[in-house]
Design a protein around this motif. Structure first.
Motif, PDB file in Angstrom:
ATOM      1  N   GLN A  99       1.075  -1.267   0.025  1.00 30.94           N
ATOM      2  CA  GLN A  99       0.081  -0.048   0.125  1.00 30.94           C
ATOM      3  C   GLN A  99       1.017   1.221   0.140  1.00 30.94           C
ATOM      4  O   GLN A  99       0.921   2.048   0.757  1.00 30.94           O
ATOM      5  CB  GLN A  99      -0.868   0.115   1.360  1.00 30.94           C
ATOM      6  CG  GLN A  99      -2.024  -1.079   1.234  1.00 30.94           C
ATOM      7  CD  GLN A  99      -2.911  -0.826   2.477  1.00 30.94           C
ATOM      8  OE1 GLN A  99      -3.021   0.081   2.926  1.00 30.94           O
ATOM      9  NE2 GLN A  99      -3.441  -2.223   2.853  1.00 30.94           N
ATOM     10  N   PRO A 100       1.605   1.618  -0.972  1.00 33.59           N
ATOM     11  CA  PRO A 100       2.548   2.880  -1.168  1.00 33.59           C
ATOM     12  C   PRO A 100       1.815   3.943  -0.788  1.00 33.59           C
ATOM     13  O   PRO A 100       2.602   4.972  -0.714  1.00 33.59           O
ATOM     14  CB  PRO A 100       3.102   2.515  -2.403  1.00 33.59           C
ATOM     15  CG  PRO A 100       2.302   1.681  -3.526  1.00 33.59           C
ATOM     16  CD  PRO A 100       1.556   0.810  -2.250  1.00 33.59           C
ATOM     17  N   ALA A 101       0.618   4.185  -1.156  1.00 37.10           N
ATOM     18  CA  ALA A 101       0.097   5.252  -1.147  1.00 37.10           C
ATOM     19  C   ALA A 101      -0.203   5.861   0.254  1.00 37.10           C
ATOM     20  O   ALA A 101      -0.502   6.909   0.760  1.00 37.10           O
ATOM     21  CB  ALA A 101      -1.346   5.452  -1.706  1.00 37.10           C
ATOM     22  N   GLN A 102      -0.313   4.757   1.424  1.00 31.58           N
ATOM     23  CA  GLN A 102      -0.045   5.211   2.514  1.00 31.58           C
ATOM     24  C   GLN A 102       0.907   5.941   3.316  1.00 31.58           C
ATOM     25  O   GLN A 102       0.730   6.679   4.179  1.00 31.58           O
ATOM     26  CB  GLN A 102      -0.187   3.999   3.462  1.00 31.58           C
ATOM     27  CG  GLN A 102      -1.463   3.270   3.445  1.00 31.58           C
ATOM     28  CD  GLN A 102      -2.657   4.013   3.917  1.00 31.58           C
ATOM     29  OE1 GLN A 102      -2.892   4.714   4.927  1.00 31.58           O
ATOM     30  NE2 GLN A 102      -3.749   3.972   3.042  1.00 31.58           N
ATOM     31  N   PHE A 103       2.280   5.891   2.625  1.00 26.59           N
ATOM     32  CA  PHE A 103       3.218   6.860   2.725  1.00 26.59           C
ATOM     33  C   PHE A 103       3.223   7.955   2.261  1.00 26.59           C
ATOM     34  O   PHE A 103       2.888   8.198   0.612  1.00 26.59           O
ATOM     35  CB  PHE A 103       4.578   6.179   2.325  1.00 26.59           C
ATOM     36  CG  PHE A 103       5.830   6.907   2.677  1.00 26.59           C
ATOM     37  CD1 PHE A 103       6.319   7.001   4.014  1.00 26.59           C
ATOM     38  CD2 PHE A 103       6.486   7.479   1.590  1.00 26.59           C
ATOM     39  CE1 PHE A 103       7.388   7.506   4.229  1.00 26.59           C
ATOM     40  CE2 PHE A 103       7.466   8.228   2.046  1.00 26.59           C
ATOM     41  CZ  PHE A 103       8.070   8.504   3.311  1.00 26.59           C
ATOM     42  N   ALA A 104       3.350   9.264   2.912  1.00 28.38           N
ATOM     43  CA  ALA A 104       3.523  10.533   2.329  1.00 28.38           C
ATOM     44  C   ALA A 104       4.678  11.320   3.375  1.00 28.38           C
ATOM     45  O   ALA A 104       4.666  11.200   4.241  1.00 28.38           O
ATOM     46  CB  ALA A 104       2.268  11.252   2.362  1.00 28.38           C
ATOM     47  N   ARG A 105       5.429  12.203   2.542  1.00 24.45           N
ATOM     48  CA  ARG A 105       6.421  12.841   3.262  1.00 24.45           C
ATOM     49  C   ARG A 105       5.928  13.964   4.298  1.00 24.45           C
ATOM     50  O   ARG A 105       6.477  14.479   5.273  1.00 24.45           O
ATOM     51  CB  ARG A 105       7.304  13.455   2.364  1.00 24.45           C
ATOM     52  CG  ARG A 105       8.464  12.346   1.620  1.00 24.45           C
ATOM     53  CD  ARG A 105       9.332  12.944   0.680  1.00 24.45           C
ATOM     54  NE  ARG A 105       9.893  12.016  -0.143  1.00 24.45           N
ATOM     55  CZ  ARG A 105      10.923  11.112   0.237  1.00 24.45           C
ATOM     56  NH1 ARG A 105      11.392  11.235   1.524  1.00 24.45           N
ATOM     57  NH2 ARG A 105      11.440  10.343  -0.605  1.00 24.45           N
ATOM     58  N   ASP A 106       4.699  14.504   3.807  1.00 25.33           N
ATOM     59  CA  ASP A 106       4.281  15.586   4.598  1.00 25.33           C
ATOM     60  C   ASP A 106       3.026  15.371   5.653  1.00 25.33           C
ATOM     61  O   ASP A 106       2.342  16.173   6.004  1.00 25.33           O
ATOM     62  CB  ASP A 106       3.672  16.808   3.603  1.00 25.33           C
ATOM     63  CG  ASP A 106       2.518  16.075   2.754  1.00 25.33           C
ATOM     64  OD1 ASP A 106       2.469  14.866   2.798  1.00 25.33           O
ATOM     65  OD2 ASP A 106       1.848  16.712   2.067  1.00 25.33           O
ATOM     66  N   LEU A 107       3.095  14.143   6.265  1.00 26.18           N
ATOM     67  CA  LEU A 107       2.121  13.862   7.258  1.00 26.18           C
ATOM     68  C   LEU A 107       2.361  14.444   8.745  1.00 26.18           C
ATOM     69  O   LEU A 107       3.650  14.702   8.914  1.00 26.18           O
ATOM     70  CB  LEU A 107       1.923  12.321   7.322  1.00 26.18           C
ATOM     71  CG  LEU A 107       1.656  11.373   6.232  1.00 26.18           C
ATOM     72  CD1 LEU A 107       1.749   9.850   6.571  1.00 26.18           C
ATOM     73  CD2 LEU A 107       0.347  11.783   5.692  1.00 26.18           C
ATOM     74  N   SER A 108       1.299  14.484   9.345  1.00 25.88           N
ATOM     75  CA  SER A 108       1.466  14.958  10.713  1.00 25.88           C
ATOM     76  C   SER A 108       1.969  13.884  11.678  1.00 25.88           C
ATOM     77  O   SER A 108       1.966  12.766  11.322  1.00 25.88           O
ATOM     78  CB  SER A 108       0.167  15.634  11.178  1.00 25.88           C
ATOM     79  OG  SER A 108      -0.577  14.603  11.349  1.00 25.88           O
ATOM     80  N   PHE A 109       2.565  14.083  12.958  1.00 20.07           N
ATOM     81  CA  PHE A 109       3.129  13.046  13.692  1.00 20.07           C
ATOM     82  C   PHE A 109       1.739  12.187  13.891  1.00 20.07           C
ATOM     83  O   PHE A 109       1.966  11.238  14.141  1.00 20.07           O
ATOM     84  CB  PHE A 109       3.427  13.855  14.986  1.00 20.07           C
ATOM     85  CG  PHE A 109       3.624  12.883  16.274  1.00 20.07           C
ATOM     86  CD1 PHE A 109       5.139  12.478  16.423  1.00 20.07           C
ATOM     87  CD2 PHE A 109       2.707  12.476  17.004  1.00 20.07           C
ATOM     88  CE1 PHE A 109       5.646  11.819  17.270  1.00 20.07           C
ATOM     89  CE2 PHE A 109       3.145  11.594  17.993  1.00 20.07           C
ATOM     90  CZ  PHE A 109       4.498  11.245  18.456  1.00 20.07           C
ATOM     91  N   THR A 110       0.467  13.004  14.071  1.00 24.78           N
ATOM     92  CA  THR A 110      -0.576  12.137  14.582  1.00 24.78           C
ATOM     93  C   THR A 110      -1.180  11.354  13.483  1.00 24.78           C
ATOM     94  O   THR A 110      -1.275   9.973  13.667  1.00 24.78           O
ATOM     95  CB  THR A 110      -1.713  13.157  15.159  1.00 24.78           C
ATOM     96  OG1 THR A 110      -1.002  13.843  16.276  1.00 24.78           O
ATOM     97  CG2 THR A 110      -2.898  12.263  15.557  1.00 24.78           C
ATOM     98  N   GLU A 111      -1.377  11.733  12.272  1.00 23.58           N
ATOM     99  CA  GLU A 111      -1.603  11.198  11.165  1.00 23.58           C
ATOM    100  C   GLU A 111      -0.653  10.061  10.831  1.00 23.58           C
ATOM    101  O   GLU A 111      -1.068   8.773  10.411  1.00 23.58           O
ATOM    102  CB  GLU A 111      -1.881  11.917   9.846  1.00 23.58           C
ATOM    103  CG  GLU A 111      -2.284  11.113   8.662  1.00 23.58           C
ATOM    104  CD  GLU A 111      -3.602  10.572   8.781  1.00 23.58           C
ATOM    105  OE1 GLU A 111      -3.774   9.659   7.730  1.00 23.58           O
ATOM    106  OE2 GLU A 111      -4.406  10.865   9.717  1.00 23.58           O
ATOM    107  N   ALA A 112       0.574  10.059  11.015  1.00 21.96           N
ATOM    108  CA  ALA A 112       1.798   8.917  10.866  1.00 21.96           C
ATOM    109  C   ALA A 112       1.334   7.773  11.685  1.00 21.96           C
ATOM    110  O   ALA A 112       1.435   6.723  11.453  1.00 21.96           O
ATOM    111  CB  ALA A 112       3.018   9.513  10.876  1.00 21.96           C
ATOM    112  N   ALA A 113       1.167   8.345  12.886  1.00 21.23           N
ATOM    113  CA  ALA A 113       0.862   7.297  13.993  1.00 21.23           C
ATOM    114  C   ALA A 113      -0.519   6.469  13.602  1.00 21.23           C
ATOM    115  O   ALA A 113      -0.378   5.305  13.923  1.00 21.23           O
ATOM    116  CB  ALA A 113       0.847   8.072  15.520  1.00 21.23           C
TER     117      ALA A 113
END
Length: 64
Positions: A34-48
Motif C-alpha cells: 500500500q505505497p499510497a499510505q506513505f507521504a512525506r508531509d504527514l503530521s505526527f498524529t496521522e503518521a501514528a
C-alpha cells in the motif's frame, strides 16, 4: 540535571512526523503493498494512525 518536558497535544497534532515514523511507515506501506499510505508531509498524529492501521492489517494477514 534532569529536564522535564511537557508536551501539548495540540503541538503534536501539528508537528511533522518524526524520521523514525517516516522510516517505519515507509517499510510498513511497502510490506502491505500500500505505497499510497506513505507521504512525506504527514503530521505526527496521522503518521501514528497509519502505522497502527498498517501494523494491524499485516498482523491480520499473517494470521492466516
Amino acid at each position: 540535571m534532569q529536564v522535564k518536558a511537557r508536551y501539548d497535544a495540540r503541538v503534536l497534532l501539528a508537528e511533522q512526523m518524526t524520521r523514525a515514523q517516516g522510516l517505519k511507515l515507509k517499510r510498513l506501506s511497502d510490506e502491505a503493498y500500500q505505497p499510497a499510505q506513505f507521504a512525506r508531509d504527514l503530521s505526527f498524529t496521522e503518521a501514528a494512525r497509519r502505522i497502527q492501521v498498517l501494523e494491524a492489517e499485516i498482523e491480520l494477514a499473517n494470521s492466516f
